[in-house]
Design a protein around this motif. Structure first.
Motif, mmCIF file in Angstrom:
data_model
loop_
_atom_site.group_PDB
_atom_site.id
_atom_site.type_symbol
_atom_site.label_atom_id
_atom_site.label_comp_id
_atom_site.label_asym_id
_atom_site.label_seq_id
_atom_site.Cartn_x
_atom_site.Cartn_y
_atom_site.Cartn_z
ATOM 1 N N ILE A 99 92.755 85.797 39.483
ATOM 2 C CA ILE A 99 94.042 85.573 38.822
ATOM 3 C C ILE A 99 95.187 85.986 39.741
ATOM 4 O O ILE A 99 96.192 85.275 39.866
ATOM 5 C CB ILE A 99 94.107 86.325 37.479
ATOM 6 N N ALA A 100 95.053 87.140 40.409
ATOM 7 C CA ALA A 100 96.101 87.587 41.328
ATOM 8 C C ALA A 100 96.327 86.580 42.439
ATOM 9 O O ALA A 100 97.471 86.340 42.860
ATOM 10 C CB ALA A 100 95.722 88.944 41.917
ATOM 11 N N SER A 101 95.256 85.978 42.916
ATOM 12 C CA SER A 101 95.361 85.026 44.014
ATOM 13 C C SER A 101 95.918 83.677 43.578
ATOM 14 O O SER A 101 96.737 83.072 44.273
ATOM 15 C CB SER A 101 93.972 84.829 44.635
ATOM 16 N N GLU A 102 95.495 83.212 42.400
ATOM 17 C CA GLU A 102 95.798 81.846 41.989
ATOM 18 C C GLU A 102 96.968 81.709 41.021
ATOM 19 O O GLU A 102 97.648 80.689 41.023
ATOM 20 C CB GLU A 102 94.544 81.229 41.351
ATOM 21 N N ASP A 103 97.194 82.727 40.180
ATOM 22 C CA ASP A 103 98.186 82.555 39.106
ATOM 23 C C ASP A 103 98.502 83.920 38.489
ATOM 24 O O ASP A 103 98.037 84.245 37.406
ATOM 25 C CB ASP A 103 97.623 81.600 38.044
ATOM 26 N N ALA A 104 99.311 84.708 39.186
ATOM 27 C CA ALA A 104 99.567 86.086 38.751
ATOM 28 C C ALA A 104 100.272 86.160 37.403
ATOM 29 O O ALA A 104 100.223 87.194 36.731
ATOM 30 C CB ALA A 104 100.375 86.825 39.809
ATOM 31 N N VAL A 162 102.271 76.299 32.183
ATOM 32 C CA VAL A 162 103.052 75.907 33.359
ATOM 33 C C VAL A 162 104.080 76.994 33.628
ATOM 34 O O VAL A 162 104.766 77.437 32.698
ATOM 35 C CB VAL A 162 103.760 74.546 33.140
ATOM 36 N N ASP A 163 104.173 77.436 34.862
ATOM 37 C CA ASP A 163 105.173 78.428 35.248
ATOM 38 C C ASP A 163 106.353 77.675 35.852
ATOM 39 O O ASP A 163 106.397 77.411 37.053
ATOM 40 C CB ASP A 163 104.563 79.410 36.260
ATOM 41 N N PHE A 164 107.316 77.321 35.003
ATOM 42 C CA PHE A 164 108.414 76.466 35.457
ATOM 43 C C PHE A 164 109.303 77.159 36.482
ATOM 44 O O PHE A 164 109.841 76.513 37.383
ATOM 45 C CB PHE A 164 109.238 75.996 34.253
ATOM 46 N N ALA A 165 109.455 78.473 36.382
ATOM 47 C CA ALA A 165 110.265 79.193 37.362
ATOM 48 C C ALA A 165 109.629 79.100 38.747
ATOM 49 O O ALA A 165 110.304 78.829 39.748
ATOM 50 C CB ALA A 165 110.435 80.651 36.939
ATOM 51 N N GLU A 166 108.309 79.328 38.818
ATOM 52 C CA GLU A 166 107.606 79.217 40.098
ATOM 53 C C GLU A 166 107.641 77.789 40.620
ATOM 54 O O GLU A 166 107.761 77.558 41.823
ATOM 55 C CB GLU A 166 106.154 79.674 39.938
ATOM 56 N N MET A 167 107.536 76.826 39.708
ATOM 57 C CA MET A 167 107.546 75.433 40.130
ATOM 58 C C MET A 167 108.894 75.053 40.732
ATOM 59 O O MET A 167 108.969 74.404 41.779
ATOM 60 C CB MET A 167 107.224 74.523 38.939
ATOM 61 N N ARG A 168 109.984 75.498 40.090
ATOM 62 C CA ARG A 168 111.312 75.211 40.643
ATOM 63 C C ARG A 168 111.482 75.852 42.012
ATOM 64 O O ARG A 168 112.005 75.235 42.942
ATOM 65 C CB ARG A 168 112.392 75.704 39.679
ATOM 66 N N SER A 201 101.029 75.778 41.138
ATOM 67 C CA SER A 201 99.989 75.224 40.274
ATOM 68 C C SER A 201 99.268 76.356 39.561
ATOM 69 O O SER A 201 98.584 77.158 40.180
ATOM 70 C CB SER A 201 98.996 74.407 41.117
ATOM 71 N N THR A 202 99.431 76.430 38.251
ATOM 72 C CA THR A 202 98.826 77.499 37.459
ATOM 73 C C THR A 202 97.338 77.234 37.237
ATOM 74 O O THR A 202 96.841 76.124 37.480
ATOM 75 C CB THR A 202 99.512 77.611 36.098
ATOM 76 N N ILE A 203 96.647 78.245 36.724
ATOM 77 C CA ILE A 203 95.229 78.047 36.401
ATOM 78 C C ILE A 203 95.041 76.960 35.338
ATOM 79 O O ILE A 203 94.162 76.093 35.496
ATOM 80 C CB ILE A 203 94.585 79.389 36.009
ATOM 81 N N ILE A 213 102.398 61.244 40.453
ATOM 82 C CA ILE A 213 101.867 60.672 39.211
ATOM 83 C C ILE A 213 100.847 61.627 38.594
ATOM 84 O O ILE A 213 100.886 61.917 37.398
ATOM 85 C CB ILE A 213 101.227 59.294 39.482
ATOM 86 N N ARG A 214 99.919 62.129 39.435
ATOM 87 C CA ARG A 214 98.913 63.054 38.904
ATOM 88 C C ARG A 214 99.568 64.317 38.372
ATOM 89 O O ARG A 214 99.199 64.823 37.322
ATOM 90 C CB ARG A 214 97.895 63.413 39.988
ATOM 91 N N LYS A 215 100.566 64.829 39.088
ATOM 92 C CA LYS A 215 101.246 66.049 38.649
ATOM 93 C C LYS A 215 101.959 65.817 37.317
ATOM 94 O O LYS A 215 101.966 66.703 36.454
ATOM 95 C CB LYS A 215 102.228 66.506 39.716
#
Length: 224
Positions: A62-67, A75-81, A97-99, A116-118
């Motif tokens: 979790i720490a590595s992929e999506d803290a 969806v972590d919109f802040a991280e995505m922005r 990209s979240t878990i 498209i996939r996203k």
């Protein structure tokens, strides 16, 4: 024709939505696993219940992929922005990209990167987070992620390939080496790590104890 197209779209949307609910009870396979089975390629996966996984392993992935896994709604919109602001290309945005997004991709979509996939992945991730518990989501993720170059799927297959032991027996260092494989399991090798992989694992291993309780606060009791 328009009505037929609409019905097809509704059907295509209904299938993953229904399967998401079913996967609360049924252990799923990823689309990549299914494709390998269909073409006769090797697939190794032994489902490992989360109750048998060391807490250090779950925390480290979790720490590595999506803290922020326990604190967002798929969806972590802040991280995505932030990632989009920094990225020159779509492939640079993996950190956003979240878990749940990775679970949605692995269960229902195709490999590779495209807008498209996203665009399909994001609503699926929100839906998964709504109808599947966080504990079940991380359990599914750890059992369907690709963890080796020769059809190894799930953390148990990854641990057996890398260290010759089941994932239930890995220590904190081995957990960190397995976790840093995930962005590129075809090139990174936990069992024979390059200096770069060693450095990544060391940084991750040092970070996890500071963030540990917060990382798994939504998961309930974990094995020591």
């Amino acid at each position: 024709m328009a009505q037929l197209a609409l019905r097809i779209l509704i059907l295509l949307a209904a299938v993953p939505m229904g399967l998401s609910i079913l996967y609360n009870m049924v252990d799923p396979a990823s689309t990549l696993m299914l494709a390998r089975w269909a073409t006769g390629e090797r697939v190794e996966r032994i489902w490992l219940p989360i109750e048998q996984m060391p807490a250090a392993l779950v925390r480290t992935v979790i720490a590595s992929e999506d803290a922020s896994f326990c604190h967002h709604w798929g969806v972590d919109f802040a991280e995505m922005r932030a990632a989009l602001d920094k990225a020159d290309e779509l492939e640079d945005t993996r950190g956003a990209s979240t878990i749940p997004m990775q679970v949605a991709k692995n269960l229902f979509l195709w490999p590779g990167r495209s807008f498209i996939r996203k665009a399909i992945e994001i609503p699926l991730a929100v839906w998964l987070d709504l109808v599947v518990s966080k504990r079940r989501l991380i359990e599914i993720y750890l059992n369907i992620a690709e963890w080796g170059p020769n059809g190894e799927f799930g953390v148990d297959a990854g641990a057996r390939r890398a260290f010759g032991i089941p994932a239930s027996m890995v220590n904190a260092r081995q957990a960190a080496l397995l976790a840093v494989m995930l962005p590129n399991p075809l090139r990174r090798d936990a069992g024979n790590p390059s200096p770069g992989v060693e450095r990544l694992a060391s940084r991750l291993q040092a970070r996890v104890p500071r963030e540990g309780p917060e990382l798994v606060s939504c998961l309930g009791p974990m094995r020591p």
